[in-house]
Design an enzyme around this catalytic site. Structure first.
Site, PDB file in Angstrom:
ATOM      1  CG  ASP A  42     -24.384   0.140  49.846  1.00 40.80           C
ATOM      2  OD1 ASP A  42     -25.089   1.333  49.575  1.00 40.80           O
ATOM      3  OD2 ASP A  42     -24.756  -1.088  49.368  1.00 40.80           O
ATOM      4  CG  ASP A  62     -26.521  -5.453  48.192  1.00 36.98           C
ATOM      5  OD1 ASP A  62     -27.321  -4.461  48.823  1.00 36.98           O
ATOM      6  OD2 ASP A  62     -26.985  -6.397  47.727  1.00 36.98           O
TER       7      ASP A  62
HETATM    8  N1  ADE Z   1     -27.083  -1.799  48.437  1.00 36.19           N
HETATM    9  C1  ADE Z   1     -28.108  -0.994  47.690  1.00 36.19           C
HETATM   10  N2  ADE Z   1     -29.234  -1.714  47.381  1.00 36.19           N
HETATM   11  C2  ADE Z   1     -30.224  -0.830  46.691  1.00 36.19           C
HETATM   12  N3  ADE Z   1     -30.322   0.310  46.513  1.00 36.19           N
HETATM   13  C3  ADE Z   1     -29.152   0.727  47.001  1.00 36.19           C
HETATM   14  N4  ADE Z   1     -28.976   2.300  47.068  1.00 36.19           N
HETATM   15  C4  ADE Z   1     -27.873   2.331  47.477  1.00 36.19           C
HETATM   16  N5  ADE Z   1     -27.355   1.248  48.099  1.00 36.19           N
HETATM   17  C5  ADE Z   1     -28.271   0.334  47.641  1.00 36.19           C
END
Ligand code: ADE
Ligand SMILES: CSC[C@H]1O[C@H](OP(=O)(O)O)[C@H](O)[C@@H]1O
Length: 296
Positions: free
Chosen positions: A214, A216
């Site tokens: 992703d 974030d």
């Molecule tokens: N955006 C994110 N922040 C922290 N850990 C993750 N693991 C997968 N995506 C994440």
């Protein structure tokens, strides 16, 4: 181990979110491994891939029941060491902090910023103090092998990147995410520290493959990160990671000398407490992790 000695490496794989098993293992057997630090996340899966001994540990347990802050990182690393593992390949789901690392990207991490705070971070507590070097927290030798095998499989992988370790389990705020971007971080996750620090203390070579799930929460074209969205990408990433490991494990398992980067001798100049001042109870717990240096 002296620099000229040859060893038969044993490859440990720590599987993160989306990776709870590895393909193609012969003589596979899940076994409980006891440690003086408590229980690891699950039983360990022992087997061979093209004749190379390997040991797999699902970081959050099969069924993903243990959150990042409750993982017993010391037990996980000790259990791998006790099982003979020399080289660790850690596989982890991460959020991206860069436009040019969209979901589905793989990054060979070579630096960390450790912002975790609620974890046991060292095997060396009161009774035996040690300070191992961490300037280069991952093993360049393993990294080169992973990059070469990824290239052979025509598998895009960014070589090098900084992984910001947050405590979690909540995802970050937008202000935190923006701050980590300003710090030049590439990806964000919750687990590679203290894992990498403990692997170094245990004199095991450690490399980290980060799989982006992703953007974030900083990216203007994307909503906040959700577990649903992460899981969709994670499934595809997991399949690709298993294919990559099928090539990487046999390549890493070839007989070799000591690690040129010195990861397997990290305790050589790290202990500061003199032998007569060390706590015998702690010494007993350090049998697997530090046996090489404590025995002399
Ligand atoms: N955006 C994110 N922040 C922290 N850990 C993750 N693991 C997968 N995506 C994440
Ligand atoms: C399921 S998203 C958050 C979760 O995924 C990552 O775990 P791992 O590093 O074990 O793959 C991240 O660090 C979080 O624990």
């Amino acid at each position: 181990m002296a620099e000229h000695d040859m060893i038969e490496p044993v490859i440990g794989v720590i599987g993160g979110s989306g990776l709870y098993n590895i393909d193609g293992l012969e003589d596979r057997e899940w076994r409980k491994v006891e440690t003086p630090w408590g229980d690891p996340s699950d039983e360990l899966l022992f087997g061979r891939l093209d004749g190379v001994r390997c040991v797999f540990l699902p970081r959050h347990g099969r069924g993903h029941a243990i959150p990042p802050s409750d993982l017993n990182y010391r037990a996980n690393i000790d259990a791998l060491k006790r099982s003979g593992v020399t080289d660790i390949v850690a596989v982890s789901a991460v959020g991206s902090l860069r436009d040019d690392l969209p979901p589905g990207s793989f990054v060979l991490v070579d630096q960390f910023i450790d912002r975790s705070f609620a974890r046991q971070k060292s095997f060396f507590t009161t009774g035996c103090v040690a300070h191992v070097p961490m300037a280069d927290p991952t093993c360049p030798r393993i990294g080169d092998v992973i990059a070469r095998e990824a290239g052979r499989l025509d598998f895009a992988m960014r070589k090098g990147g900084t992984y910001l370790v947050m405590e979690g389990p909540q995802f970050s705020t937008r202000a935190e995410s923006e701050l980590y971007r300003q710090w030049g971080c590439s990806v964000i996750g919750m687990t590679n520290m203290p894992e990498a620090k403990l692997a170094r203390e245990a004199e095991m070579d450690y490399a980290s493959i980060a799989m982006v799930t992703d953007f974030d929460c900083w990216h203007e074209d994307h909503d906040s990160v959700t577990v649903d969205a992460v899981i969709k990408v994670m499934k595809r990433n997991g399949e690709r990671a298993r294919a990559l490991l099928t090539a990487v494990i046999p390549a890493l398992g070839q007989a070799r000398g000591a690690c040129h980067a010195g990861c397997d001798r990290a305790l050589e100049h790290a202990l500061i407490t003199p032998a007569d001042k060390r706590d015998p109870e702690l010494m007993a717990k350090l049998d697997a992790v530090a046996g090489r240096v404590l025995a002399r």
